[in-house]
Design an enzyme around this catalytic site. Structure first.
Site, PDB file in Angstrom:
ATOM      1  N   ARG A 229    -191.961  11.912  29.137  1.00 43.95           N
ATOM      2  CA  ARG A 229    -193.352  11.513  28.940  1.00 43.95           C
ATOM      3  C   ARG A 229    -193.441   9.992  28.921  1.00 43.95           C
ATOM      4  O   ARG A 229    -192.605   9.301  28.319  1.00 43.95           O
ATOM      5  CB  ARG A 229    -193.900  12.079  27.620  1.00 43.95           C
ATOM      6  CG  ARG A 229    -194.192  13.580  27.702  1.00 43.95           C
ATOM      7  CD  ARG A 229    -195.366  13.855  28.613  1.00 43.95           C
ATOM      8  NE  ARG A 229    -195.693  15.264  28.741  1.00 43.95           N
ATOM      9  CZ  ARG A 229    -195.315  16.044  29.756  1.00 43.95           C
ATOM     10  NH1 ARG A 229    -194.546  15.544  30.703  1.00 43.95           N
ATOM     11  NH2 ARG A 229    -195.698  17.298  29.817  1.00 43.95           N
ATOM     12  N   HIS A 277    -195.131  10.861  38.992  1.00 43.48           N
ATOM     13  CA  HIS A 277    -195.158  12.048  38.135  1.00 43.48           C
ATOM     14  C   HIS A 277    -195.013  13.323  38.963  1.00 43.48           C
ATOM     15  O   HIS A 277    -195.835  14.255  38.880  1.00 43.48           O
ATOM     16  CB  HIS A 277    -196.456  12.096  37.311  1.00 43.48           C
ATOM     17  CG  HIS A 277    -196.308  12.895  36.042  1.00 43.48           C
ATOM     18  ND1 HIS A 277    -196.993  12.618  34.885  1.00 43.48           N
ATOM     19  CD2 HIS A 277    -195.543  13.973  35.751  1.00 43.48           C
ATOM     20  CE1 HIS A 277    -196.674  13.486  33.944  1.00 43.48           C
ATOM     21  NE2 HIS A 277    -195.785  14.342  34.457  1.00 43.48           N
TER      22      HIS A 277
END
Length: 314
Positions: A229, A277
């Site tokens: 993250r 991502h």
């Protein structure tokens, strides 16, 4: 019974079509425009939807997270107090392991240096350490971290992992808790972050942490890889470390702000690999089948699997 598709950034109609195919006996609704009677909704399939959208369903029984993480849900105040189910899908796990192994090998086999030589038309071989001489450490030994650790160990790397609580994985040296974090960092040449985002992990990877990585490794300096993250890293500190030599290089798939702003200095650093991502993109068909299987088992009186631990984010 009704299901609610509550997603941001994805096409809810596509998800509704898939779920309707797998669960034809359920009515599938979508947020925010086609919720219907909120009292009829028993299940929610969510990705970055606001907690108030879920709280508006008084008879909600289960929330399914449509992605590898659950922090997008657990971090929100006002989330209904119902079970949250994580996606634990072999396809998603395999994709994450592929990306982690790719990045470790990229730095191990000195691809950035060879790419620079190619741009300059230079033909020169570099001294190459064996995998057994390179110490890889994984922050996070959940399903994703454990699978990546095993794959790297099979390739011959000296692999260790760190988690909040004790873990046991064949071929992997396991460290646990704050008391063993320094020892874990001190033996790590390539640090891979796969931790969930929790209050404890927010901003964990800062200048102080990367400064505690091994300085005597075969690669000539430590490397940081993040597919966990973006909130776990302090990007200003990473830029500093990558500029002053505290870090030799980095591969980053997640960021504090996404998309990564054009103004970020990370874009200009030649010792950084950036991907948008995509390390473990969710396969919508596989996830829809997984959710449908869970719902059918639950309605038959079985227990839900892979429940999120609201204290740890796993």
């Amino acid at each position: 019974m009704s299901l609610l598709i509550a997603v941001k950034g994805w096409n809810p109609a596509a998800w509704a079509a898939r779920l309707g195919k797998h669960l034809p006996e359920h009515e599938v609704r979508s947020w925010p425009d086609a919720i219907g009677d909120p009292a009829a909704i028993r299940y929610a399939l969510a990705w970055k939807a606001p907690a108030e959208a879920l709280a508006a369903c008084p008879n909600l029984e289960v929330i399914f997270s449509l992605g590898a993480g659950v922090d997008h849900l657990l971090a929100q105040p006002g989330l209904p107090d119902v079970p949250v189910v994580r996606v634990v899908d072999p396809d998603l796990t395999a994709r994450m392991t592929e990306w982690v192994v790719l990045q470790v090998l990229l730095h191990h086999r000195q691809h950035l240096a060879y790419a620079a030589q190619q741009r300059e038309g230079v033909w020169r071989d570099l001294e190459q350490p064996a995998a057994r001489q390179v110490r890889v450490g994984l922050l996070g030994l959940g399903v994703l971290g454990a699978d990546a650790a095993k794959a790297l160990a099979r390739l011959g790397f000296d692999v260790a992992g760190w988690a909040r609580g004790p873990k046991r994985i064949d071929g992997v040296a396991c460290y646990a808790g704050e008391g063993e974090l320094d020892a874990f960092l001190a033996r790590t040449d390539i640090l891979v972050n796969l931790l969930p985002l929790t209050p404890e992990t927010h901003g964990l990877v800062d200048y102080g942490l990367v400064s505690r990585l091994a300085r005597d490794g075969a690669l000539g300096g430590p490397v940081f890889i993040n597919a966990g993250r973006g909130g776990s890293q302090v990007e200003a500190d990473l830029v500093r470390a990558l500029t002053d030599g505290t870090l030799k290089a980095a591969s980053l798939d997640v960021f504090e702000t996404e998309p990564l702003p054009a103004s970020s200095p990370l874009w200009a650093l030649e010792n950084v690999v950036i991907t948008p991502h995509v390390a473990a993109e969710s396969d919508p068909e596989a996830i829809s089948a997984y959710v449908a299987e869970q719902i059918r088992a639950y309605e038959a009186g079985g227990e839900l699997r892979n429940l999120a631990d609201k204290a740890t984010g796993y």
